[in-house]
Motif scaffolding. Structure first.
Motif, mmCIF file in Angstrom:
data_model
loop_
_atom_site.group_PDB
_atom_site.id
_atom_site.type_symbol
_atom_site.label_atom_id
_atom_site.label_comp_id
_atom_site.label_asym_id
_atom_site.label_seq_id
_atom_site.Cartn_x
_atom_site.Cartn_y
_atom_site.Cartn_z
ATOM 1 N N ASN A 569 1.078 -0.795 -0.156
ATOM 2 C CA ASN A 569 0.044 0.476 -0.010
ATOM 3 C C ASN A 569 0.886 1.602 -0.255
ATOM 4 N N ASP A 586 4.964 6.845 2.442
ATOM 5 C CA ASP A 586 4.354 6.128 2.844
ATOM 6 C C ASP A 586 4.409 4.372 2.749
ATOM 7 N N TYR A 587 4.731 3.596 2.919
ATOM 8 C CA TYR A 587 4.059 2.378 2.044
ATOM 9 C C TYR A 587 4.092 1.395 3.566
ATOM 10 N N ARG A 588 3.664 0.327 3.399
ATOM 11 C CA ARG A 588 2.641 -0.898 4.525
ATOM 12 C C ARG A 588 2.481 -2.259 3.224
ATOM 13 N N TYR A 589 3.040 -3.109 4.403
ATOM 14 C CA TYR A 589 3.246 -4.643 3.220
ATOM 15 C C TYR A 589 1.747 -5.236 3.495
ATOM 16 N N ASN A 590 1.340 -5.396 2.793
ATOM 17 C CA ASN A 590 -0.369 -5.840 2.571
ATOM 18 C C ASN A 590 -0.821 -7.809 2.741
ATOM 19 N N GLU A 640 6.444 -9.561 6.442
ATOM 20 C CA GLU A 640 6.107 -8.879 7.749
ATOM 21 C C GLU A 640 7.571 -9.336 8.203
ATOM 22 N N ASN A 644 8.798 -2.759 11.699
ATOM 23 C CA ASN A 644 7.127 -2.545 12.031
ATOM 24 C C ASN A 644 6.662 -3.532 10.326
ATOM 25 N N SER A 647 6.007 -2.074 7.341
ATOM 26 C CA SER A 647 5.440 -0.769 6.859
ATOM 27 C C SER A 647 6.881 0.947 7.559
ATOM 28 N N SER A 649 8.232 4.912 6.084
ATOM 29 C CA SER A 649 9.241 5.681 5.228
ATOM 30 C C SER A 649 9.971 6.053 4.356
#
Length: 707
Positions: A569, A586-590, A640, A644, A647, A649
């Motif tokens: 994301n 900003d990024y987030r592993y989904n 994962e 974080n 997640s 930036s």
């Protein structure tokens, strides 16, 4: 006799019990292997039985029933072969556990060496103490006996000295034994707990293995039950009336009864005139009213389409396609969503034309239809269509993999911002020699491309398109088997976990499927073996040095649920002033987007920044390219297990000499090996073939973020 406890043999009992655990693990491996062998023999017997059912007489009313038997028996064989595969995978897990167990035992042996020393010390001290006690008792008794018998004082004193020495030795060993006992008990308590932990872990692991074994067998029993239920249903639906009706339809000689035959008197006048008038009236004469009732006959001549013989005809074909596609147009896209939908529809339209005409038209026509890709980027993204045969609709690319190899694909992944990954190059001549009676090795690869557009921090504005390709790879030796066998075994496979697929586009030149299949989670396909053999033969003639030949089997589109379907994301923020530009991504592993979450590798972020950048500060460090006016981040794998939970930036501050900057669209790329986003899979059905390699991967196509 003293018990093991009195002899301090508890350590040996526990140590050997730990070693017995390894024996049990190996015996369990042998048991599962034997069960797999039994299942494989049974499956082959069922396959042989199915073939015999297929060879039974096709004459008579009962003939269609043999097809029901053949299909059901093949499915039963497939159930047992699937159990064999699961048990073989389980054997690998057990063998790995045996190897790990041996390492744990070796390490434990080193750790408890001091306890073993304490055991030996207390055992030897205990033996010495017992002997000293016996000596002390004997000397004390001798001294008392001499005193009672009235021996000389000298003899009594001499016996007293010996008794005193025995007493001191005995007391010393009692104290030494107490020290040894204390050390033994302390070390033994720690060691016993260590042995208990090992045994508890061993039993839990063995129970898990048995649970997996039982579950595999149970699943097979369920599948067998479903096959039997289907067989009973098919037999119930095969009524006497339907069998007779099929016979009537296939063997019937007509639906109307012949009319009666009446006596006709001979017309001597006509009979004596001869046959040549007859010809005039019945054939040449157009005025005879009886001719009007006869059906007219036409001669039809079908001329085959001329093959594609060279550049001139390809050029003409492409021009024709341009003209044809020019008549198929959509309204100009006004939003990014419409733009992506527009590209998607145009791409599949072109792909269909490419399949029909057997020519490579995608890339040149995409340049005609989308010369700038609508201002989103100055760089045209080639779709990199595969090479095609001049008179075939399938790609002849480099081999997918060595079908006999258990290692990963030998592949070259091109992951620049303008390319999607491509699979595979050959690594030399094939060592595989195939015989017609062998199970022929087939390799499969699923490659998926995720395209996404993120708008600011609003997840509802995320647009996602996920497409995939399925490719089979055939070893060179299989061509000889096919061409030497007039009726090779039909290659059949089941596409599994298809509930997330919105659209499936099979290669209609090679594949058949039943459109009436009702299961939304699976779809069965089988090959036109004559067409497959012809294609592979032509491929080998054009590239005789190749060890393997790839065949594009089908393409599909995966249903998406907006941002929830994206592996990574994104949300981007810009702050632009005349002298500086601040950027944050900003990024987030989904992991929820993947059936089996895996790490995202080769992660790169490319950001164009105008306004004449004279200095850049970034965290983490990025590289600034002053010629292209772009900054580039290269990140380590994201999963994962990352900081974080994946997640983070990216931040940068750009100092400008000719600001302010205009916020642009940034591009992100990554790939993941070993899984797909759709979870789609395949399973070979029937006999004659085996799946030697199943390769899965996905990568970014156009993965963009805007403010």
């Amino acid at each position: 006799s003293p018990s093991d406890g009195e002899k301090n043999n508890g350590f040996d009992v526990l140590y050997h019990n730990m070693k017995h655990g390894q024996i049990s693990s190996k015996e369990l491996t042998d048991f599962i292997r034997e069960r797999a062998t039994i299942e494989e023999v049974y499956a082959r017997s069922m396959t042989k039985l199915a073939k015999s059912a297929g060879n039974f007489s096709q004459l008579g009313t009962f003939a269609p029933v043999w097809d029901v038997f053949k299909t059901s028996t093949e499915k039963l064989a497939s159930c047992h072969l699937e159990l064999v595969r699961k048990l073989q995978e389980l054997i690998k897990d057990v063998q790995k556990y045996v190897d790990d167990q041996a390492k744990v035992h070796k390490k434990t042996k080193e750790e408890v060496a001091s306890t073993n020393g304490a055991v030996q010390t207390i055992q030897t001290t205990g033996v010495a103490l017992q002997k000293s006690k016996e000596n002390y008792n004997a000397k004390t008794v001798d001294q008392e006996r001499l005193r009672k018998e009235g021996a000389t004082q000298r003899e009594v004193d001499k016996a007293g000295v010996k008794a005193k020495k025995a007493t001191e030795a005995y007391k010393g060993l009692v104290e030494k034994y107490a020290t040894a006992k204390s050390e033994f008990e302390q070390k033994m308590a720690e060691t016993a707990q260590k042995f208990q932990n090992i045994e508890e872990s061993h039993i839990v692991h063995m129970k898990d293995i048995i649970q997996s074994y039982a579950q595999s067998v149970d699943e097979t029993h369920v599948q067998i039950g479903e096959v039997h239920t289907e067989f009973l249903g098919n037999m119930e639906n095969t009524s006497v009336e339907s069998l007779i009706q099929k016979l009537a339809e296939s063997k019937g000689t007509g639906k109307e009864r012949p009319g009666p035959i009446e006596f006709e008197e001979c017309n001597t006048a006509i009979a004596t005139e001869g046959k040549s008038h007859t010809h005039s009236n019945s054939f040449y004469s157009s005025s005879d009213s009886e001719d009007e009732d006869e059906p007219r006959k036409f001669r039809v001549e079908i001329k085959p389409v001329a093959p594609n013989n060279g550049t001139h005809q390809s050029r003409a074909t492409i021009d024709e396609l341009k003209a044809s596609i020019g008549n198929i147009s959509l309204s100009p896209p006004t939003t990014v969503r419409q733009f992506l939908d527009y590209i998607y529809l145009e791409f599949f339209t072109l792909a269909i034309y490419s399949t029909l005409y057997g020519v490579n038209v995608l890339y040149p026509l995409l340049l005609v239809k989308f010369p700038g890709l609508c201002g989103l980027s100055n760089q045209v993204r080639p779709f990199s269509p595969p090479k095609t045969l001049s008179n075939a609709s399938l790609s002849l690319a480099a081999p997918l993999a060595r079908a006999e190899s258990s290692s990963s694909l030998s592949s070259t992944a091109s992951l620049s911002a303008s390319n999607t990954p491509t699979v595979g190059t050959s690594r030399g001549p094939s060592p595989v020699t195939l015989a017609s009676q062998d199970a022929l090795p087939i390799a499969v690869a699923f490659t998926e491309s995720v395209n996404a557009y993120f708008k600011g921090a609003d997840p509802t504005k995320c647009i996602v398109k996920i497409t995939g390709d399925m490719t089979l790879s055939f070893p060179m030796g299989i061509i000889k088997v096919f061409t030497s066998n007039p009726s090779p075994a039909v290659l059949t496979f089941k596409l599994k976990s298809t509930s997330k697929l919105e659209q499936i586009l099979p290669n209609q030149t090679l594949l058949f499927s039943d459109p009436s299949q009702s299961d939304t989670n699976t779809k069965d396909f089988w090959f036109n073996m004559q067409a497959l053999t012809s294609y592979l033969r032509k491929a080998s003639e054009q590239n005789p040095a190749a060890s393997y030949y790839n065949v594009d089997i089908l393409k599909y589109q995966v249903s998406s649920n907006g941002i929830q379907s994206t592996p990574l994301n994104l949300a981007v923020y810009w702050k632009c002033t005349p002298t500086t530009t601040d950027l944050r991504l900003d990024y987030r592993y989904n992991p929820e987007s993947m059936l089996y979450p895996g790490p995202l590798s080769n992660v790169q972020v490319l950001v164009p920044v105008d306004g004449e950048v004279i200095n850049m500060q970034s965290l983490p460090n990025a590289v600034w390219n002053s010629e292209l006016n772009k900054s580039l981040w290269k990140l380590s794998d994201i999963s994962e297990k990352s900081d974080n939970e994946g997640s983070g930036s990216l931040r940068a501050k750009f100092e400008l000499s000719d600001g302010p900057s205009t916020p642009t669209t940034l591009a992100v790329q990554f790939m993941s090996e070993g899984s797909t986003l759709s979870g789609v899979d395949m399973e070979l059905l029937g006999a004659g073939y085996r799946l030697s390699l199943n390769k899965k991967r996905f990568a970014t196509g156009r993965y963009m973020a805007d403010c």
